[in-house]
Design an enzyme around this catalytic site. Structure first.
Site, PDB file in Angstrom:
ATOM      1  CB  SER A 153     -11.007  81.632  -2.403  1.00  0.00           C
ATOM      2  OG  SER A 153     -11.751  80.903  -3.456  1.00  0.00           O
ATOM      3  NE  ARG A 186     -17.696  90.824  -6.433  1.00  0.00           N
ATOM      4  CZ  ARG A 186     -17.468  89.885  -5.467  1.00  0.00           C
ATOM      5  NH1 ARG A 186     -16.215  89.713  -4.920  1.00  0.00           N
ATOM      6  NH2 ARG A 186     -18.320  89.432  -4.683  1.00  0.00           N
ATOM      7  CB  VAL A 187     -14.292  96.020  -5.127  1.00  0.00           C
ATOM      8  CG1 VAL A 187     -13.981  96.055  -3.685  1.00  0.00           C
ATOM      9  CG2 VAL A 187     -13.163  96.382  -5.892  1.00  0.00           C
ATOM     10  N   GLY A 188     -15.317  93.107  -3.607  1.00  0.00           N
ATOM     11  CA  GLY A 188     -16.307  92.312  -2.963  1.00  0.00           C
ATOM     12  C   GLY A 188     -16.503  93.008  -1.534  1.00  0.00           C
ATOM     13  CG  ASP A 189     -17.449  90.421   1.717  1.00  0.00           C
ATOM     14  OD1 ASP A 189     -17.235  90.115   0.641  1.00  0.00           O
ATOM     15  OD2 ASP A 189     -17.358  89.863   2.722  1.00  0.00           O
ATOM     16  CB  THR A 196     -11.219  87.515  -0.475  1.00  0.00           C
ATOM     17  OG1 THR A 196     -11.509  86.262  -1.481  1.00  0.00           O
ATOM     18  CG2 THR A 196     -11.376  88.889  -1.205  1.00  0.00           C
ATOM     19  N   GLY A 233     -20.229  88.256  -1.414  1.00  0.00           N
ATOM     20  CA  GLY A 233     -19.974  89.452  -0.992  1.00  0.00           C
ATOM     21  C   GLY A 233     -20.822  90.693  -1.142  1.00  0.00           C
ATOM     22  CB  THR A 264     -13.047  85.062   1.819  1.00  0.00           C
ATOM     23  OG1 THR A 264     -13.189  85.258   0.443  1.00  0.00           O
ATOM     24  CG2 THR A 264     -12.534  85.912   2.577  1.00  0.00           C
ATOM     25  CB  THR A 313     -16.509  83.741   3.982  1.00  0.00           C
ATOM     26  OG1 THR A 313     -16.124  82.857   2.878  1.00  0.00           O
ATOM     27  CG2 THR A 313     -17.280  82.585   4.641  1.00  0.00           C
ATOM     28  N   GLY A 314     -18.404  84.434   1.584  1.00  0.00           N
ATOM     29  CA  GLY A 314     -19.535  84.100   0.875  1.00  0.00           C
ATOM     30  C   GLY A 314     -19.783  85.104  -0.284  1.00  0.00           C
TER      31      GLY A 314
HETATM   32  C1  SD4 Z   1     -16.154  88.189  -2.129  1.00  0.00           C
HETATM   33  N1  SD4 Z   1     -16.773  87.345   0.068  1.00  0.00           N
HETATM   34  O1  SD4 Z   1     -15.332  88.672  -2.798  1.00  0.00           O
HETATM   35  C2  SD4 Z   1     -15.824  87.186  -1.002  1.00  0.00           C
HETATM   36  C3  SD4 Z   1     -15.742  85.772  -1.405  1.00  0.00           C
HETATM   37  C4  SD4 Z   1     -15.605  84.763  -0.442  1.00  0.00           C
HETATM   38  O2  SD4 Z   1     -14.969  82.868  -0.286  1.00  0.00           O
HETATM   39  O3  SD4 Z   1     -15.931  84.831   0.686  1.00  0.00           O
HETATM   40  N2  SD4 Z   1     -14.818  83.740  -0.933  1.00  0.00           N
HETATM   41  O4  SD4 Z   1     -17.321  88.410  -2.371  1.00  0.00           O
END
Ligand code: SD4
Length: 332
Positions: free
Chosen positions: A87, A217-220, A207, A243, A189, A240-241
């Site tokens: 990840s 796609r872009v996450g948090d 991450t 996003g 992450t 983490t998680g």
């Molecule tokens: C995301 N928060 O891109 C990240 C993914 C993640 O462990 O936490 N993975 O949404």
């Protein structure tokens, strides 16, 4: 709720407890700031079991005279370079089109921030994020612009899709079913926070995002205030998680604001998790809801909390570096 419980039960998400943090607030109104514990710096806290190696590197940097900023960068680089972590960095899961794209952010105690998102072909996005912070007037660079900037700064270009991940992705394309799995399989992450001996805070988050995400796609993680926030006068938080949930609630910023208002680091994480749950748990996708937060205050108070069981964090303090199971919201 019954359905959700069944779902969790089916997944067999009972976490292998190494050490567990007490659930100080179950079924109780939160009493502001009551449970603060002020550990002495240096303190390093980071997400998941790979945090142990990242913490060890961060501690090494601090012990050899480095700053909190240097420590967070060096710490997460260990995980970015690890092909076995799927990840983060090299060896990360690609998006649905087979491309590995990385997100990262970094912040120091003075409120300086740098980030990159949708960056391809560079193994250490965190170091590019730091360059964005230090060498440009901007906070975030994206996609090809981030890549061009990285190459100009002397970073090497390299294919991040390892043969193992390519094979897995090809197999996935046979069905192309997008099925995020909670906890270990799809949430690795690294977010890492440091309070150094001079009481400077810093944080880093890096991450490859969600496995087989939609291209683009872009996450948090690169979003300041969502995946990471540091206020040198108050505290720091990282996430983490899934996003999208941190992005819609600006969770890391919220946690720091709660600490500013007198809440302990633990209370702040719990309130931020409950905010997500109260607002979004009716969504169809709520069975995929895993979010884990970490917080570290300027006074050395720490917090960790997640929605579902299974979130672990590594804490290096008082000369020890250990893995803990975070307390969580949904108690089965
Ligand atoms: C995301 N928060 O891109 C990240 C993914 C993640 O462990 O936490 N993975 O949404």
């Amino acid at each position: 709720m019954a359905t959700r419980r069944n779902f969790l039960h089916k997944l067999g998400l009972a976490s292998a407890a190494l050490l567990s943090t007490p659930n100080l607030f179950a079924n109780k109104a939160i009493q502001k700031g009551k449970n603060k514990i002020n550990h002495s710096p240096p303190i390093v806290i980071s997400t998941w079991s790979h945090g142990i190696e990242a913490n060890a590197e961060a501690v090494r940097v601090l012990n050899t005279g480095g700053s909190a900023l240097g420590a967070v960068e060096s710490g997460v680089r260990v995980v970015e370079a690890d092909e076995n972590n799927h990840s983060v960095g090299i060896g990360g899961y690609p998006d649905a089109s087979g491309r590995v794209s990385l997100d990262a952010s970094i912040m120091d105690h003075q409120g300086n921030a740098g980030a990159v998102c949708y960056l391809e072909d560079i193994i250490h996005p965190i170091s590019v994020a730091r360059k964005v912070m230090e060498e440009t007037p901007h906070v975030m660079l994206a996609g090809n612009g981030a890549l061009d900037f990285a190459l100009q700064q002397g970073f090497n270009r390299q294919n991040l899709l390892t043969p193992k991940m390519e094979k897995e992705w090809k197999k996935w394309t046979e069905t192309s079913e997008y099925k995020p799995v909670v906890n270990f399989e799809n949430h690795d992450t690294i977010g890492l926070l440091v309070l150094d001996n001079e009481n400077r805070l810093a944080g880093a988050c890096t991450t490859s995002g969600m496995m087989y995400k939609l291209p683009g796609r872009v996450g948090d993680s690169p979003i300041i205030g969502a995946g990471l926030f540091v206020d040198g006068e108050v505290g720091a938080a990282t996430a983490t998680g899934m996003g999208e949930l941190m992005m819609k609630t600006l969770g890391s910023f919220l946690i720091v604001e709660l600490m500013r208002n007198g809440h302990s680091a633990q209370e702040s994480c719990e309130i931020a998790i409950k905010r997500i749950w109260n607002r979004y748990s009716d969504d169809q996708n709520s069975k995929f809801f895993q979010v884990g937060y970490l917080a570290l205050s300027k006074d050395g108070d720490i917090g960790a909390y997640s929605i579902l069981p299974g979130f672990q964090y590594a804490l290096a303090v008082n000369g020890e570096n250990k893995l803990f199971d975070a307390d969580f919201f949904i108690k089965g």
